[in-house]
Design a protein around this motif. Structure first.
Motif, short mmCIF file in Angstrom:
data_model
loop_
_atom_site.label_atom_id
_atom_site.label_comp_id
_atom_site.label_asym_id
_atom_site.label_seq_id
_atom_site.Cartn_x
_atom_site.Cartn_y
_atom_site.Cartn_z
N ILE A 136 1.24 -6.55 49.96
CA ILE A 136 -0.07 -6.19 50.14
C ILE A 136 -0.38 -5.49 49.91
O ILE A 136 -2.02 -5.34 49.50
CB ILE A 136 -0.12 -6.73 51.71
CG1 ILE A 136 0.71 -8.36 52.49
CG2 ILE A 136 -1.78 -5.94 52.50
CD1 ILE A 136 0.49 -7.68 53.95
N ARG A 137 -0.56 -4.03 49.73
CA ARG A 137 -0.33 -2.98 49.05
C ARG A 137 -0.74 -3.70 47.91
O ARG A 137 -1.68 -3.10 47.05
CB ARG A 137 0.51 -2.19 49.39
CG ARG A 137 0.25 -1.71 50.52
CD ARG A 137 1.14 -0.31 50.80
NE ARG A 137 1.54 0.42 51.96
CZ ARG A 137 2.92 2.06 51.91
NH1 ARG A 137 2.66 1.67 51.15
NH2 ARG A 137 2.62 1.97 53.42
N LEU A 138 0.16 -4.00 46.87
CA LEU A 138 -0.01 -4.46 45.27
C LEU A 138 -1.39 -5.32 45.37
O LEU A 138 -1.74 -5.10 44.40
CB LEU A 138 0.91 -5.32 44.92
CG LEU A 138 2.24 -4.63 44.75
CD1 LEU A 138 3.39 -5.03 44.55
CD2 LEU A 138 2.32 -3.52 43.93
N GLU A 139 -1.12 -6.32 46.12
CA GLU A 139 -3.03 -7.26 45.89
C GLU A 139 -4.32 -5.86 45.81
O GLU A 139 -4.68 -6.55 45.70
CB GLU A 139 -3.35 -8.12 47.01
CG GLU A 139 -2.04 -9.19 47.03
CD GLU A 139 -2.23 -9.94 45.81
OE1 GLU A 139 -3.48 -9.77 45.17
OE2 GLU A 139 -1.31 -11.04 45.62
N GLN A 140 -4.56 -5.47 46.65
CA GLN A 140 -4.84 -4.16 47.21
C GLN A 140 -5.11 -3.30 46.09
O GLN A 140 -6.97 -2.72 45.45
CB GLN A 140 -5.42 -3.60 48.40
CG GLN A 140 -5.14 -3.81 49.40
CD GLN A 140 -4.75 -3.37 50.69
OE1 GLN A 140 -3.59 -2.40 51.11
NE2 GLN A 140 -4.81 -4.48 52.06
N ALA A 141 -4.06 -2.96 44.96
CA ALA A 141 -4.15 -2.15 43.79
C ALA A 141 -4.42 -2.53 43.02
O ALA A 141 -5.05 -1.78 42.45
CB ALA A 141 -3.26 -0.71 44.77
N PHE A 142 -4.16 -3.53 42.87
CA PHE A 142 -3.94 -4.17 41.23
C PHE A 142 -4.91 -5.53 41.04
O PHE A 142 -4.50 -6.34 42.64
CB PHE A 142 -2.55 -4.28 40.71
CG PHE A 142 -1.23 -3.17 40.93
CD1 PHE A 142 -2.41 -2.16 39.98
CD2 PHE A 142 -0.48 -2.45 41.80
CE1 PHE A 142 -1.67 -0.66 39.94
CE2 PHE A 142 -0.07 -1.65 41.75
CZ PHE A 142 -0.30 -0.40 40.76
#
Length: 442
Positions: free
Chosen positions: A128-134
């Protein structure tokens, strides 16, 4: 009744609140221990160093992980389609956690591979964090360059080279689909050890690509009908007899740039070697040593087989160094007045059994007359007038195939006859330099 229902509802409410609090605490605790995903923004994967000759030909590679990093814009759509079809068909539509997906980037970059509930929760949180950052393309680029695909290949570009000796844009649908089978377990779909299983999995990926409309029905049928033709690429030095030169290059790079830069820094090295001249010099040195050694006479057979010993078993157990090819070992089966009948060292099949065909050949007297015996290790003995002067049944000897022309006869690589050989007892070296610049050419 209302009082009972109120009590029951209250209990359920307390349990629900407690479960939510426990779940929240667990997620909070897991978040505290998560690795820093922002390091991906400056991620520099280990990339192999490649050494080229003066004409650009690849002559060597140095790496801990054989990887060629390729931006997503340079990865062909069919390769992307194959991996998305096999791994996560909803990658571009879900928000990071997909019940049908694997969150491969989170797993490969930041977490262990332990199959536990704790790890799966961590993986989902990072996804989820990766989707928000990249962006999606950035995540896919990281994944396709990081994933291990067997035979020392890290990333799709290295895999294309090592399995098919092709660049990514040269891969067919069938080849791209095969590479997409490998993330689940490269050893499970090894092209030689598990050939049928590999084809079945490849065909499944092709069907998924058809279902997702990345390819047409006709393209899918053609791809499934294609044999799995894999030729695993050798590691290390790419030009025969250039190993001494490449090793000197490695030492100088290590001294100048250090170990990490050499094996992980992706250096592109252009050297002075002339590959055409290298082959000439190596060939002349090879022939010169043999000619010198022959002038000092025949030192005898490699060994003598015991009476009744299986010559195929005996020869197969003996090692033939790769730098002696096309020389091989042979057993003397019969000796006639003008020729020798030999049995050629058999190749073993993957299961350890011999190839069904027993290869035999002839050595004419003309290829033996050089082998005069040595007297007192100094003087040459009498001239050879018969093969019996040199060899006898049961001798194990070195032989080389001889053809009607230098290219190997009619192209079928079937030798007309064989020549008796002897590994030189003398060593030699050659060096070719440009005296004006000091460049080592061979």
């Amino acid at each position: 009744m209302l009082r009972v229902l109120s009590i029951v509802a209250g209990v359920f409410l307390v349990l629900a609140v407690g479960a939510l609090m426990a779940g929240g605490y667990m997620i909070w605790r897991l978040n505290q221990d998560l690795p820093d995903y922002t390091r991906l923004a400056n991620y520099e994967p280990p990339v192999m160093t490649r050494v080229h000759a003066g004409d650009g030909e690849l002559i060597g590679e140095f790496a801990r992980e054989r990887r060629l990093y390729v931006p997503i814009s340079a990865i062909p759509p069919r390769v992307v389609a194959a991996f998305l079809s096999a791994e996560d068909k909803n990658f571009y539509s879900h928000g990071g956690v997909d019940a049908m997906g694997t969150q491969q980037v989170a797993k490969n970059f930041l977490l262990s591979s332990d199959v536990t509930l704790d790890r799966k929760l961590r993986e989902a949180l990072i996804a989820i964090r990766l989707e928000q950052a990249f962006s999606k393309d950035q995540i896919l680029e990281l994944y396709l360059n990081e994933i291990y695909l067997g035979v020392g290949s890290y990333g799709v570009a290295a895999a294309a080279l090592n399995y098919f000796d092709k660049s990514l844009d040269e891969l067919t649908v069938a080849e791209a689909a095969y590479l997409a089978t490998l993330p689940k377990g490269p050893n499970n779909y090894h092209p030689y050890r598990f050939h049928d299983r590999a084809i079945a999995r490849r065909d499944w990926v092709i069907s998924r690509m058809e279902e997702e409309r990345y390819i047409t029905r006709g393209e899918a049928a053609e791809a499934r009908a294609t044999p799995l033709d894999v030729t695993l690429r050798a590691r290390g030095v790419q030009i025969r007899d250039a190993s001494y030169f490449v090793e000197q290059v490695r030492r100088e790079l290590l001294q100048k740039y250090g170990e990490q830069k050499l094996y992980e820094g992706g250096l592109s090295v252009r050297t002075t070697i002339d590959t055409h001249l290298q082959k000439i010099v190596a060939g002349e040195l090879h022939d010169g040593l043999i000619a010198y050694d022959r002038r000092h006479g025949w030192r005898g057979a490699v060994k003598k087989l015991e009476q009744g010993e299986n010559w195929q078993e005996a020869l197969s157990a003996m090692v033939v160094p790769s730098d002696l090819e096309p020389w091989t070992l042979a057993a003397v089966l019969a000796v006639a007045p003008t020729e020798v009948t030999i049995g050629i060292r058999p190749a073993r099949e993957p299961g350890g059994t011999f190839a069904e065909e027993i290869v035999k050949g002839k050595i004419p007297l003309a290829e033996i007359i050089w082998a005069r015996p040595t007297v007192n290790k100094i003087y040459l003995g009498p001239e050879v007038t018969s093969p019996r002067d040199v060899v006898s049944v049961g001798d194990v000897i070195w032989v080389s195939p001889q053809y009607t022309d230098a290219k190997g006869g009619d192209g079928k690589k079937t030798p007309d006859h064989y020549a008796l050989e002897q590994i030189p007892a003398v060593n030699g070296a050659a060096l070719a330099m440009d005296p004006h610049t000091g460049r080592v050419l061979a």
